[in-house]
Scaffold this active site. Structure first.
Site, PDB file in Angstrom:
ATOM      1  N   GLY A 300     -13.232  55.928  51.472  1.00 49.02           N
ATOM      2  CA  GLY A 300     -13.525  57.191  50.803  1.00 49.02           C
ATOM      3  C   GLY A 300     -13.708  56.973  49.321  1.00 49.02           C
ATOM      4  O   GLY A 300     -14.197  55.936  48.881  1.00 49.02           O
ATOM      5  N   GLU A 301     -13.326  57.977  48.542  1.00 46.21           N
ATOM      6  CA  GLU A 301     -13.402  57.943  47.071  1.00 46.21           C
ATOM      7  C   GLU A 301     -14.831  57.941  46.536  1.00 46.21           C
ATOM      8  O   GLU A 301     -15.032  57.937  45.334  1.00 46.21           O
ATOM      9  CB  GLU A 301     -12.664  56.713  46.500  1.00 46.21           C
ATOM     10  CG  GLU A 301     -11.212  56.603  46.867  1.00 46.21           C
ATOM     11  CD  GLU A 301     -10.553  55.357  46.289  1.00 46.21           C
ATOM     12  OE1 GLU A 301     -11.197  54.645  45.477  1.00 46.21           O
ATOM     13  OE2 GLU A 301      -9.396  55.075  46.655  1.00 46.21           O
ATOM     14  N   GLY A 302     -15.837  57.896  47.430  1.00 48.74           N
ATOM     15  CA  GLY A 302     -17.212  57.753  46.968  1.00 48.74           C
ATOM     16  C   GLY A 302     -17.618  56.308  46.787  1.00 48.74           C
ATOM     17  O   GLY A 302     -18.679  56.020  46.202  1.00 48.74           O
TER      18      GLY A 302
END
Length: 334
Positions: A300-302
């Protein structure tokens, strides 16, 4: 008309037809979104939305809820993976408190879009009210309008929220009409027994739902503050004519929500990678989306957006700088 001009320009570069593969499709998409055969990427941004989930308290996660706020502080200190990759590729990074169950001290470089101290558990009722859901869409939209006004035309979104794979799995199931078991993965690393418990809890939550299956009602009932803010951000990014980089499983479910509200967002979307989280490959297939990368990521987190951004730069570079058969005096295929 621009699509034909772009296709002609791509096809007449000094290469066999289609020899640059997906990079050619990417160049076409970027040119179409930006409306030019000589596109430029300006002020790339990545916005990470963080929020807590009441469903996390039902035993669906391997990590305690306080990890959400701990990771937000890690983002702000510059120590997370997304910080590293954004620094590497010169991407502006913004961190948003969309609804973390914690009161952060003043003075932090943290954008306050807090809807509440985390959602309610959707095991026996809605995660949020319809008004909160609408506010999420507005806050996400406001964030994008601000960076678009500053000149940004390419943007990606990340998330942080313990329990958010549970929210995403149920939303995927109900919005795609897919069996819930096919949408549930191990999230932050559940073992077999924990995974069975996650499946039991989410099946029970779905069985307790008695709404009208309207998209906005489903988003409010099973969503997360960060997921819905990303959906609102994606909708406005598309309206502003920006390239929308879509990250992994959670962000793709946010995109799914946005797509159900306005299918036109599809024209702006670039799916950066296929996550290793169970369900993402099925979701991408459902969306007829071809991801740029297959790295086995599930952070995640981009992070997928940041890692794929150089491919967008390469697509623009070959479109603008590579010679044509005519300009290089190279013979074409007979």
């Amino acid at each position: 008309m621009i699509d034909k001009e772009l296709k002609y320009k791509i096809d007449h570069k000094t290469k066999p037809l289609g020899a640059l593969g997906i990079l050619e499709d990417l160049a076409l998409r970027i040119g179409m979104v930006l409306g030019t055969t000589s596109p430029e990427l300006h002020l790339p941004h990545l916005i990470v939305f963080a929020a807590d989930h009441g469903i996390a308290l039902e035993g669906v996660s391997a990590y305690p809820q306080e990890v959400t706020r701990q990771m937000v502080l890690n983002f702000l200190a510059g120590g997370a993976a997304i910080n590293v990759f954004c620094r590497q590729h010169d991407i502006a990074l913004l961190i948003v408190d969309a609804g973390v169950n914690f009161d952060f001290e003043e003075g932090l470089k943290l954008i306050d879009s807090k809807i509440g101290m985390g959602t309610d558990s959707f095991l026996n009722g809605p995660a949020m009210s319809p008004e909160q859901a609408e506010l999420c869409l507005k806050y996400g939209s406001d964030m994008v309008n601000k960076v678009a006004d500053e000149g940004c035309n390419v943007i990606g979104f990340g998330e942080m929220g313990i329990g958010n794979t549970s929210s995403a799995a149920v939303l995927m199931s109900v919005l795609c009409d897919l069996p819930l078991v096919d949408c549930i993965g191990r999230g932050t690393g559940l073992n077999d027994e924990q995974l069975k418990e996650k499946q039991r809890v989410l099946e029970a939550a779905l069985n307790h739902y008695s709404g009208n299956y309207d998209v906005l009602d489903l988003m409010a009932h099973f969503g997360g503050f960060e997921i819905l803010q990303i959906a609102g951000a994606m909708l406005t990014a598309a309206q502003r004519g920006m390239i929308v980089m879509v990250d992994g499983f959670i962000a793709s479910v946010a995109y799914l929500c946005a797509f159900k509200i306005n299918p036109g967002v599809k024209n702006n979307a670039v799916f950066t990678h296929q996550s290793d989280e169970k369900g993402h490959s099925s979701l991408l297939a459902h969306l007829s989306a071809t991801p740029l990368l297959h790295l086995g990521l599930r952070l995640g987190e981009g992070t997928g957006c940041a890692l794929a951004y150089p491919l967008l730069q390469s697509a623009v570079a070959f479109l603008k700088e590579m010679a044509s058969f005519e300009s290089a005096a190279v013979s074409q295929k007979s």
